[in-house]
Design an enzyme around this catalytic site. Structure first.
Site, PDB file in Angstrom:
ATOM      1  N   ALA A 194       0.839  -1.362  -0.110  1.00 39.22           N
ATOM      2  CA  ALA A 194      -0.230   0.111  -0.136  1.00 39.22           C
ATOM      3  C   ALA A 194       0.772   1.062  -0.426  1.00 39.22           C
ATOM      4  O   ALA A 194       1.909   1.460   0.669  1.00 39.22           O
ATOM      5  CB  ALA A 194      -1.270  -0.493   1.339  1.00 39.22           C
ATOM      6  N   ASP A 195       0.535   2.204  -0.955  1.00 41.52           N
ATOM      7  CA  ASP A 195       1.230   3.578  -0.808  1.00 41.52           C
ATOM      8  C   ASP A 195       0.238   5.014  -0.104  1.00 41.52           C
ATOM      9  O   ASP A 195      -0.789   4.443   0.278  1.00 41.52           O
ATOM     10  CB  ASP A 195       1.209   4.223  -1.534  1.00 41.52           C
ATOM     11  CG  ASP A 195       0.935   4.591  -3.174  1.00 41.52           C
ATOM     12  OD1 ASP A 195      -0.535   4.092  -2.397  1.00 41.52           O
ATOM     13  OD2 ASP A 195       0.429   4.198  -4.336  1.00 41.52           O
ATOM     14  N   SER A 196       1.071   5.188   0.161  1.00 38.97           N
ATOM     15  CA  SER A 196       0.206   6.885   0.767  1.00 38.97           C
ATOM     16  C   SER A 196      -1.332   6.860   0.345  1.00 38.97           C
ATOM     17  O   SER A 196      -2.436   7.323   1.468  1.00 38.97           O
ATOM     18  CB  SER A 196       0.489   7.785   1.075  1.00 38.97           C
ATOM     19  OG  SER A 196       1.224   8.787   0.134  1.00 38.97           O
TER      20      SER A 196
END
Length: 78
Positions: free
Chosen positions: A33-35
């Site tokens: 997951a990224d931001s």
């Protein structure tokens, strides 16, 4: 119940398999997951559970278990 909702949201937002989601699973390292993904997950959880999370607490979340604890604490305080 919280785990089912969290798993559903993670599967939908991240496209991961539900079998990959365990209490010690990390959002960044294990699920990639990224931001932006994290933001989408938080928004979806707030909608699904009808709660509002403290952004300062959300920033500290790294694992599924920590997320579940935050969900339970938020629901009990709300």
């Amino acid at each position: 119940m919280e785990l089912e909702v969290l798993s559903k949201v993670l599967v939908e937002v991240l496209g991961v398999d539900a079998s990959e989601i365990h209490s010690d699973t990390t959002f960044l390292k294990d699920l990639g997951a990224d931001s932006l993904d994290i933001f989408q997950i938080v928004v979806r959880l707030q909608e699904e559970l009808n709660v509002t999370f403290d952004p300062a607490k959300v920033e500290k979340i790294e694992t599924v278990e920590q997320a579940l604890l935050l969900i339970k604490q938020t629901k009990s305080n709300g």
